[in-house]
Design a protein around this motif. Structure first.
Motif, PDB file in Angstrom:
ATOM      1  N   CYS A 129      -7.497  25.106 -77.852  1.00  0.00           N
ATOM      2  CA  CYS A 129      -8.922  25.343 -78.072  1.00  0.00           C
ATOM      3  C   CYS A 129      -9.133  26.798 -78.473  1.00  0.00           C
ATOM      4  N   ASP A 130      -9.966  27.015 -79.492  1.00  0.00           N
ATOM      5  CA  ASP A 130     -10.154  28.352 -80.062  1.00  0.00           C
ATOM      6  C   ASP A 130     -11.207  29.194 -79.359  1.00  0.00           C
ATOM      7  N   ILE A 131     -12.294  28.554 -78.942  1.00  0.00           N
ATOM      8  CA  ILE A 131     -13.473  29.279 -78.464  1.00  0.00           C
ATOM      9  C   ILE A 131     -13.919  28.694 -77.130  1.00  0.00           C
TER      10      ILE A 131
ATOM     11  N   GLU B 285     -14.073  34.427 -90.715  1.00  0.00           N
ATOM     12  CA  GLU B 285     -13.670  35.402 -91.730  1.00  0.00           C
ATOM     13  C   GLU B 285     -12.439  36.179 -91.272  1.00  0.00           C
ATOM     14  N   ASN B 286     -12.373  36.473 -89.972  1.00  0.00           N
ATOM     15  CA  ASN B 286     -11.249  37.262 -89.446  1.00  0.00           C
ATOM     16  C   ASN B 286     -10.031  36.408 -89.123  1.00  0.00           C
ATOM     17  N   ASN B 287     -10.230  35.086 -88.992  1.00  0.00           N
ATOM     18  CA  ASN B 287      -9.129  34.167 -88.675  1.00  0.00           C
ATOM     19  C   ASN B 287      -9.210  32.959 -89.598  1.00  0.00           C
ATOM     20  N   PRO B 288      -8.992  33.161 -90.903  1.00  0.00           N
ATOM     21  CA  PRO B 288      -9.144  32.058 -91.866  1.00  0.00           C
ATOM     22  C   PRO B 288      -8.103  30.958 -91.684  1.00  0.00           C
ATOM     23  N   ARG B 289      -8.498  29.728 -92.073  1.00  0.00           N
ATOM     24  CA  ARG B 289      -7.578  28.597 -92.009  1.00  0.00           C
ATOM     25  C   ARG B 289      -7.600  27.856 -93.338  1.00  0.00           C
TER      26      ARG B 289
ATOM     27  N   LEU C 228      -5.436  34.985 -72.693  1.00  0.00           N
ATOM     28  CA  LEU C 228      -4.812  33.679 -72.920  1.00  0.00           C
ATOM     29  C   LEU C 228      -4.688  33.350 -74.408  1.00  0.00           C
ATOM     30  N   GLY C 229      -5.429  34.062 -75.229  1.00  0.00           N
ATOM     31  CA  GLY C 229      -5.321  33.838 -76.660  1.00  0.00           C
ATOM     32  C   GLY C 229      -6.499  33.145 -77.316  1.00  0.00           C
ATOM     33  N   PHE C 230      -7.621  32.955 -76.593  1.00  0.00           N
ATOM     34  CA  PHE C 230      -8.813  32.422 -77.250  1.00  0.00           C
ATOM     35  C   PHE C 230      -9.231  33.365 -78.369  1.00  0.00           C
ATOM     36  N   LEU C 231      -9.666  32.813 -79.478  1.00  0.00           N
ATOM     37  CA  LEU C 231     -10.165  33.642 -80.573  1.00  0.00           C
ATOM     38  C   LEU C 231     -11.507  34.264 -80.228  1.00  0.00           C
TER      39      LEU C 231
END
Length: 289
Positions: free
Chosen positions: A223-225, A285-289, A260-263
């Motif tokens: 999970c990202d956020i 914009e800072n973590n494009p996919r 933990l690494g959540f964006l």
């Protein structure tokens, strides 16, 4: 009477702008979770010209004892004009980012996934540059319906975990902790380019260790956020607040979540799952996919 601490006080909104947003919503016959769930940030968000649209409602098929959305009314048939009306509101409000959520519709074979798709497609037609976030129910573990929804390619798929595992039977009796994790896991597997998001309420009797475990569990499904906010009792008939959590504790959870690494970790007493959701555009914009 329970006295709220100073940190839960909100500034009085500028009612002229709030009234403008309400006028659009009433003119188009739309519901917002901001109003239906008595969100404390309604003034700030409406003043900023943002809203979280509530589709397929306002009646819900579940009776979660923390939620102020009506569950006593019988759900109505889906309105085929709703997607176009929602898209028109997005256009009139000139939204850069829109959040679309729904009541639980366990009476529908796909849990309402197809209506989400129609809403996303309508927004794309009228406001091509608007990014779309969907905050969805668990769809009763109908993973085909989830795949159908994701094929519409929302930028963000949000599904709230709501509370810690131990409190699920009391707080979310018709939900399932592992089912929610599975939904987020499958979302990432089905559409890796879609950002996933979840949120929990605190102040219901959970421990610090349990909150951290939820955060770990969410990261285990990539999970990202995550959002963390204080539970507030809507009416005396709803679950009582067990504790008002300090801003310092929210800061500690934010730091832990980032480790933990959540964006993105949004954690504060007044945070709600859609609070400042438009900031996800910067994240993308800072973590494009």
């Amino acid at each position: 009477m329970v006295v709220k601490p100073d940190w839960l006080r909100v500034k009085a909104p500028q009612w002229e702008r709030v009234g403008q947003v309400k006028d659009v919503l009433r003119d188009l016959g739309l519901n917002t979770v901001c109003e239906e769930a008595s969100c404390p940030n309604i003034g700030e968000c409406f003043h900023a010209g943002t809203a979280t649209f509530l589709i397929m409602g306002p009646a819900c098929t579940r009776a979660c004892p923390y939620c102020d959305i009506d569950f006593e009314k019988k759900p109505k048939a889906l309105d085929p004009s709703e997607p176009e009306r929602l898209a028109e509101a997005v256009r009139r409000m000139n939204l850069n980012h829109v959040v679309i959520t729904s009541v639980n519709r366990d009476d529908l074979p796909d849990g309402g996934a197809s209506q989400f798709v129609r809403c996303i497609e309508a927004v794309r037609r009228l406001s091509a540059k608007t990014t779309v976030e969907v905050l969805i129910p668990d769809l009763c573990a109908n993973w085909e319906a989830l795949d159908t929804l994701l094929q519409a390619q929302p930028e963000v798929l949000n599904h709230n975990t709501e509370t810690v595992r131990r409190l699920y039977r009391r707080v979310r009796p018709q939900g399932d902790y592992d089912r929610s994790l599975e939904l987020l896991k499958r979302s990432r597997q089905l559409r890796p380019q879609v950002y996933t998001k979840s949120g929990i309420m605190v102040g219901l009797g959970e421990t610090d260790a349990e909150v951290r475990q939820v955060m770990q569990d969410l990261r285990s499904v990539d999970c990202d956020i995550i959002t963390l906010g204080q539970y507030l009792q809507p009416t005396p008939k709803h679950l009582p607040v067990a504790e008002f959590i300090s801003p310092e504790q929210f800061d500690a959870w934010k730091t832990y979540g980032e480790s933990l690494g959540f964006l993105q970790v949004v954690a504060s007493p007044l945070t709600r799952s859609s609070y400042h959701a438009e900031q996800v555009r910067t994240l993308m914009e800072n973590n494009p996919r």
